[in-house]
Each structure stands twice: as C-alpha cells, then as structure tokens.
Design a protein around this motif. Sequence first.
Motif, PDB file in Angstrom:
ATOM      1  N   PRO A   1     -28.585  36.122   0.373  1.00 22.08           N
ATOM      2  CA  PRO A   1     -27.751  37.320   0.154  1.00 22.08           C
ATOM      3  C   PRO A   1     -28.490  38.503  -0.462  1.00 22.08           C
ATOM      4  O   PRO A   1     -27.943  39.593  -0.559  1.00 22.08           O
ATOM      5  CB  PRO A   1     -26.670  36.804  -0.802  1.00 22.08           C
TER       6      PRO A   1
ATOM      7  N   GLY B   1     -30.476  45.227  -2.068  1.00 24.36           N
ATOM      8  CA  GLY B   1     -29.124  45.021  -1.558  1.00 24.36           C
ATOM      9  C   GLY B   1     -28.686  43.584  -1.783  1.00 24.36           C
ATOM     10  O   GLY B   1     -29.511  42.663  -1.818  1.00 24.36           O
ATOM     11  N   TYR B   2     -27.387  43.384  -1.943  1.00 22.05           N
ATOM     12  CA  TYR B   2     -26.851  42.048  -2.186  1.00 22.05           C
ATOM     13  C   TYR B   2     -25.531  41.907  -1.445  1.00 22.05           C
ATOM     14  O   TYR B   2     -24.626  42.741  -1.600  1.00 22.05           O
ATOM     15  CB  TYR B   2     -26.649  41.812  -3.680  1.00 22.05           C
ATOM     16  N   GLU B   3     -25.417  40.858  -0.655  1.00 24.20           N
ATOM     17  CA  GLU B   3     -24.210  40.626   0.139  1.00 24.20           C
ATOM     18  C   GLU B   3     -23.397  39.491  -0.477  1.00 24.20           C
ATOM     19  O   GLU B   3     -23.947  38.455  -0.864  1.00 24.20           O
ATOM     20  CB  GLU B   3     -24.588  40.278   1.583  1.00 24.20           C
TER      21      GLU B   3
ATOM     22  N   ARG C   1     -18.934  37.912  -0.766  1.00 21.17           N
ATOM     23  CA  ARG C   1     -17.597  37.910  -0.183  1.00 21.17           C
ATOM     24  C   ARG C   1     -16.531  37.887  -1.267  1.00 21.17           C
ATOM     25  O   ARG C   1     -16.702  37.272  -2.326  1.00 21.17           O
ATOM     26  CB  ARG C   1     -17.405  36.692   0.730  1.00 21.17           C
TER      27      ARG C   1
ATOM     28  N   ARG D   1     -16.238  40.977   3.541  1.00 22.79           N
ATOM     29  CA  ARG D   1     -17.678  40.884   3.321  1.00 22.79           C
ATOM     30  C   ARG D   1     -18.166  42.190   2.703  1.00 22.79           C
ATOM     31  O   ARG D   1     -17.963  43.273   3.263  1.00 22.79           O
ATOM     32  CB  ARG D   1     -18.396  40.616   4.639  1.00 22.79           C
TER      33      ARG D   1
ATOM     34  N   PHE E   1     -21.312  44.484   0.723  1.00 24.27           N
ATOM     35  CA  PHE E   1     -22.759  44.660   0.578  1.00 24.27           C
ATOM     36  C   PHE E   1     -22.995  45.769  -0.432  1.00 24.27           C
ATOM     37  O   PHE E   1     -22.694  46.946  -0.182  1.00 24.27           O
ATOM     38  CB  PHE E   1     -23.400  44.999   1.921  1.00 24.27           C
TER      39      PHE E   1
END
Length: 368
Positions: A280, A314-316, A318, A323, A325
Amino acid sequence: ALSWTRRTTAGGLPLQWTAGVEANGMRDGRTGFVNNNGTQGALRRDETDKASDYGAFAQFDWTLHPSWELVGGVRASRVKLSIDDHFVTAASPDDSGSTTYNNVSPVLGLVWHALDTLNVYANLGRGFESPTLTEVAYGPGGVGSNLGLQASTSRQGEIGVKWQQQRQRLEAALFDADSHDEIVPLSNNAGRTVYQNVDGVRRRGLELAWRGGFGEQVGAAANGVAGSRYEAGLAYTYLSAYFGESFLNAQGQTVNAGNRLPGTARHSLNFDIACRPLPPLVLGAEMHVDSRIYADDLNTQAAPGYATFNLRAGYEFRLGKTRLFAFGRIDNITDRKYIGSVIVNEANGRYFEPAPGRRFFVGLRAAM
C-alpha cells in the motif's frame, strides 16, 4: 463534434477508418483601463472578441502485411477571428474587423512491426496554427488590433522506434520541423505582447524515453511495471530550435539567421524512481534539469540552466467499500532559486520571472 469509425477490409487486408466534423466557438468580452500607478483609471478599451473554427477530418489505419501498417489522414480547417470595438473616440479609432484562415493538412505514416517487441515508424505531415484572440489583441506599437497576423504552417517529419519487453519500455525518435509564418513575440511592453510572423523557424531534435521495473512486488497488480518493487524512468530531449532566416526586430535591429528561438531549452532531462516497500505504500524521488534559455531574439539575454529535486509518497487504504489514496509531495526540496520562465523580448529588460521555492502539496483521492 461527430465522428464515425468503421472496421472493414481493403484488398482482403484489415482497414479501419474514421471520419468526422467538429465546431468550436468562443465569445470574449474584453475591457481595459488606464493604470494610474496600480489604481484602475478611466476606460480605454471595450470590445467583444469572437473566435470560431470548423473542421472536417478523415484518417485510416491499413494493415498492408502482418509486419507493415500504413496510417494517414487529412484535415480541412476554417478559423475566423472577429473584433467588435465598442470604444471609439477621436483618440481611439474603430478597431473592428475580422479575418479568416483556411487550411488543409495531410499526414502519412508507416509502421514496421519488426518483432513482437519492436516497432519502427516514420511519419510525414503538414501542420497549421492560426493566431489566437490574445495574439491579435495588440497591433504594432501596442495599439489597435493585429488582424493582419497570418497563420503559421509547417512541414514535420519523425522517425522512431518503440521497444517493450516484460517490464521494460524504450522509445527513441528523431524529429524535424520547418515552419512558415511562425507566430513569435515581436515585443512585450507594459503587459502588452505584440506578435509577428517570421519565416524559416526550424526545430530539429531527439527524444529518448525509458521506463523499467525491477523486483517482484507481492500483492501488486501485474500491469506493465506496476507489479515491480522498484520502478524508474528517464526522459531526455535535445532540441535545436533556431531562426533559419534573418529579420528585423521591434527596434530595427537585425536578428541573424542561426539565432536560437527564445524560450526553448536545448537540453531537458527528467528522471524519477519509486519504491514500494509494502504493497500500500509508495515512495518516490524526481529530478528535472533544463539547460539555459534565451529571452530575446538577439540572444544577448539568457536564463541559466538549473536542476530541481522532488520527493513524493502515497499510501492506499480502504474504509468499507471505499478505496482511498493519500498522497503528498515536496517540490524543489533544496529551495533552489532559479528562473522559471522568461518574457520574450520584454521592452524594459524585465525578462526573467522567478520560479517558486520549496513547495508542499497533500491530497486524498477516493474511489468506490
């Protein structure tokens, strides 16, 4: 706009063609006032400017042979600019008028699929660029309009290769363009830019681009280089842009053939690298380098070259079915002071505009 695309055959070989028409229009209410040391003074300009263009085009893609592809097209263009002057006095005569530009521009190209991973191509065509409402706004001396400005036409050619294998992509191209009636700044004075036509402006150069991925990233989607733990890219452009013929500038001085086109860098380089230590999370760094650019036709004033460095992350994650980001970046991390742009042929010698210093940016993107 309206277009129609069809897949068929010609000589038993696949042929795809597209034909269409389009229309665009713009209406601009333009006013101007006397500048009393930064305070708005009396009205000195009031007009309605209109621009419209109509185009019809057709293009095709014909597979002559499993290894050869012929592409081509043609476009007919009609552009009209008009000015309706509402401020008419003894000191400011009526500047109303209109002008129309017509052109037909063809292009033809050939692609050789040398290997499953390698394409070689060549294109040749003609270009057309009409003036904009901004470019005809001021006539010689900064007064009246410049509806006598002509449209620029050009001949352009390009040859190149594109190679892709697994997670590596490489592109290289050589290009050449000669223009007639090129639209370039004649002078900049008190915020008013006057443009002129110049023959024989030439651009020749080379473009190189590479992107690759290294190392497997567990849990990442395998799409191009997206499944790689490390990803890097490099792009370089060499541009030789110069006046092919001599002409007179706004001060009556001779601009020699061979002088470089102001506002263009001979060398430009971009490099970026990214790492995904965890699926992520992505971390990246970027570098941008430009060589010096001239600020006047005589090539006596120039902004020096510079290099800047940027960082990004960046970090993804939920939240339920959403979703998200989260991302951020720091541009110009060294707070480098450099010239970001130039005002070509500025009459009072104020050619240079400083670029921003260190900048921070954060954002959040969401998708369902």
